[in-house]
Design a protein around this motif. Structure first.
Motif, PDB file in Angstrom:
ATOM      1  N   MET A 104    -132.152  24.313   0.042  1.00 16.03           N
ATOM      2  CA  MET A 104    -131.920  25.753  -0.065  1.00 16.03           C
ATOM      3  C   MET A 104    -133.037  26.552   0.577  1.00 16.03           C
ATOM      4  SD  MET A 104    -130.354  26.325  -3.772  1.00 16.03           S
ATOM      5  CE  MET A 104    -128.854  25.505  -4.219  1.00 16.03           C
ATOM      6  N   LYS A 105    -132.687  27.731   0.997  1.00 11.16           N
ATOM      7  CA  LYS A 105    -133.704  28.652   1.518  1.00 11.16           C
ATOM      8  C   LYS A 105    -133.615  29.983   0.779  1.00 11.16           C
ATOM      9  CE  LYS A 105    -136.170  26.865   4.970  1.00 11.16           C
ATOM     10  NZ  LYS A 105    -136.939  25.921   4.153  1.00 11.16           N
ATOM     11  N   CYS A 106    -132.470  30.707   0.975  1.00 12.90           N
ATOM     12  CA  CYS A 106    -132.404  32.057   0.398  1.00 12.90           C
ATOM     13  C   CYS A 106    -132.041  32.043  -1.080  1.00 12.90           C
ATOM     14  CB  CYS A 106    -131.407  32.907   1.186  1.00 12.90           C
ATOM     15  SG  CYS A 106    -129.692  32.380   0.965  1.00 12.90           S
ATOM     16  N   CYS A 119    -126.892  32.987  -0.950  1.00 13.42           N
ATOM     17  CA  CYS A 119    -125.713  32.913  -0.099  1.00 13.42           C
ATOM     18  C   CYS A 119    -125.826  33.728   1.197  1.00 13.42           C
ATOM     19  CB  CYS A 119    -124.478  33.361  -0.892  1.00 13.42           C
ATOM     20  SG  CYS A 119    -122.971  32.655  -0.232  1.00 13.42           S
ATOM     21  N   LEU A 120    -127.013  33.757   1.790  1.00  9.50           N
ATOM     22  CA  LEU A 120    -127.186  34.471   3.051  1.00  9.50           C
ATOM     23  C   LEU A 120    -127.434  33.529   4.219  1.00  9.50           C
ATOM     24  CD1 LEU A 120    -129.558  37.432   2.013  1.00  9.50           C
ATOM     25  CD2 LEU A 120    -127.104  37.536   2.480  1.00  9.50           C
ATOM     26  N   CYS A 121    -128.177  32.443   3.983  1.00  9.63           N
ATOM     27  CA  CYS A 121    -128.696  31.665   5.117  1.00  9.63           C
ATOM     28  C   CYS A 121    -127.795  30.500   5.527  1.00  9.63           C
ATOM     29  CB  CYS A 121    -130.082  31.131   4.785  1.00  9.63           C
ATOM     30  SG  CYS A 121    -130.076  29.839   3.527  1.00  9.63           S
ATOM     31  N   GLY A 122    -126.965  30.002   4.619  1.00  9.02           N
ATOM     32  CA  GLY A 122    -126.073  28.891   4.947  1.00  9.02           C
ATOM     33  C   GLY A 122    -126.690  27.507   4.778  1.00  9.02           C
TER      34      GLY A 122
HETATM   35  S1  FES Z   1    -129.548  28.785   0.071  1.00 11.22           S
HETATM   36 FE1  FES Z   1    -127.421  28.971  -0.140  1.00 11.22          FE
HETATM   37  S2  FES Z   1    -126.904  30.189   1.530  1.00 11.22           S
HETATM   38 FE2  FES Z   1    -129.057  30.246   1.572  1.00 11.22          FE
END
Ligand code: FES
Ligand SMILES: Cc1cc2nc3c(=O)[nH]c(=O)nc-3n(C[C@H](O)[C@H](O)[C@H](O)COP(=O)(O)OP(=O)(O)OC[C@H]3O[C@@H](n4cnc5c(N)ncnc54)[C@H](O)[C@@H]3O)c2cc1C
Lengths: 288, 152
Positions: free
Chosen positions: A250-252, A255-258
């Motif tokens: 995960m990054k964001c 639900c923005l980064c994909g």
């Molecule tokens: S961590 Fe799920 S879309 Fe960015």
């Protein structure tokens, strides 16, 4: 059975979900040789951190990086925030160099939660593997505190060795209760261990529960979850009553980064807790 | 007090077996008890029996010179211990030790092998049941080998 996917995300109620809130470390509790539970308190005087069982936070070690870690405390006692993390790489290793009084950045709580309300009236079978007990502990606290609402509560917990078991004191307490069934199993052992040895899936055929009225909650390595689902299905548990917690990078977290995409789903928003029936086509598939 | 026949009838391993097959099997059965710590079978020894566990817990161990006995699996109530009596050269592959007071029904492997030779239906019935146990243990062993809880 009402599926609660979209509606149980909480990202929409966090005013600034990308900005980490500083939290101070109140206590670092060593669980095993590579796993700690961190107790945190808000630095801005907020008197609690409301969350639902199964949700996670993004933990930011300043100057190093951010990782998703499930909340492992009691949802009914939100005054302290608990996370249980295993150090495996850059961020988690840096996290365990922190001491009491140091500050971590927290974003969250994110994601879906365990279906504790939907399970009311049912038997509940919880299957945890390794660090997978951490996201399930808040659900267990809920079942214990509302014991009268549920049928049987059964915890099956598998770990690598007896030394790798989390929450040993609590496990003892839970085992001592007449209204909980707790079965622990380890992959192998050389020392004095009078418990079960083998894989956690082998405990399933041995337990007594009403498969048609059972909600199962599973968290652990994906391959363990796959075989656990199979065993539960063999016992007659319906797909729509089986819930799994999935992990993806995960990054964001919102639900923005994909980064966390799983087929048409996003683990940070639609998960991490999924009804098995809704992801069965994606479960165990390569390269998703 | 339950009789040997009742124990066998109620044990999951024999669920649904035909009464005349059970009568045949009963002729090879004796009731046994092991104290905590007592070895039930030893690696390399002749495999003459298998055990239907009624009560207690048994650990399967492999002895290694550097790490001592490694406990690889536990077998408890409702389960079956030992299938080497079925497969030549009929020697045990592990040690098995009771870790608590264990009551079981021992089935004489030689006696059963003879009965299976005489009555192939009985042989097929037992083989189906053991194949099920062997495959699920093989699956479990593979999962253990994957070391799913390790850091990869
Ligand atoms: S961590 Fe799920 S879309 Fe960015
Ligand atoms: C929703 C969600 C909830 C999570 N909850 C928890 C939790 O409660 N407690 C917890 O300890 N972890 C949890 N994780 C996993 C945790 O996020 C990762 O372990 C962490 O991101 C690793 O970051 P790192 O920088 O320390 O390691 P990295 O530097 O990214 O990785 C270093 C090495 O560790 C390995 N590694 C990375 N992640 C894992 C993993 N999960 N298991 C085994 N090996 C791994 C990598 O393959 C690599 O070899 C969760 C993950 C998700 C998506």
């Amino acid at each position: 059975m009402v599926f609660i996917e979209e509606s149980y995300t909480m990202t929409n109620v966090i005013p600034q979900p990308m900005i980490p809130e500083p939290f101070r470390i109140r206590r670092m509790l060593k669980e095993t040789h590579d796993t700690y539970t961190i107790e945190l308190e808000s630095t801005n005087g907020a008197d609690g951190f409301p969350f639902s069982a199964g949700q996670f936070n993004m933990l930011y070690v300043f100057g190093v990086g951010e990782v998703p870690i499930s909340i492992s405390g009691n949802p009914e006692k939100p005054q302290s925030l608990f996370h249980t993390a295993r150090f495996v790489g850059n961020v988690t290793k840096a996290m365990f160099k922190l001491r009491r009084g140091d500050v971590l950045g927290i974003r969250g709580p994110f994601g879906s939660h365990w279906p504790v309300d939907e399970a009311v009236g049912n038997d509940v079978v919880i299957v945890a593997g390794g660090i997978g007990l951490a996201p399930l502990r808040p659900a267990l606290y809920n079942f214990i505190s509302h014991r009268e609402k549920y049928g049987k509560i059964i915890l099956l917990y598998g770990a690598r060795t007896p030394e790798d078991l989390l929450y040993k004191r609590e496990l003892e307490q839970w085992r001592g209760r007449f209204d909980l069934e707790v079965n622990v199993i380890v992959d192998s052992t050389t020392g004095i261990w009078r418990g079960n040895v083998g894989v956690v899936t082998t405990l399933i055929p041995e337990i007594q529960f009403d498969p048609l009225h059972t909600t199962a909650m599973i968290c652990g390595p994906e391959v363990m979850m796959r075989y656990t689902v199979k065993e539960l299905q063999n016992c007659g548990v319906k797909n729509e009553n089986i819930y799994v917690s999935m992990e993806r990078n995960m990054k964001c977290g919102i639900c923005l980064c994909g980064h966390c995409q799983l087929g048409s789903k996003f683990v940070c928003k639609d998960g991490p807790v999924f009804c098995y029936d809704h992801i069965k086509e994606l479960f165990g598939k390569r390269e998703i | 007090m339950q009789t040997l026949k009742q124990y066998l009838e109620e044990h999951p391993f024999f669920k649904g077996i035909k009464p005349h097959h059970l009568e045949n099997i009963l002729g090879c059965a004796t009731s046994v008890q092991f104290d905590a710590g007592q070895y039930i079978l030893r690696e390399g020894e002749e495999a003459n029996n298998f055990y239907i566990i009624i009560l207690g817990k048994v650990t399967l161990e492999i002895f290694t010179p550097d790490r001592g006995p490694i406990n690889i699996q536990t077998i408890g109530e409702g389960e079956v211990l030992g299938w080497s009596w079925l497969i030549p050269p009929y020697h045990w592959h592990y040690d098995a030790r009771a870790i608590e007071l264990t009551r079981a029904i021992a089935l004489d492997g030689k006696c059963l092998r003879n009965k299976c030779e005489e009555d192939h239906d009985l042989g097929y019935e037992l083989l189906k049941r053991f194949t099920h146990i062997i495959t699920s243990r093989l699956e479990a062993t593979r999962l253990q080998l994957l070391d799913v809880y390790g850091v990869h």
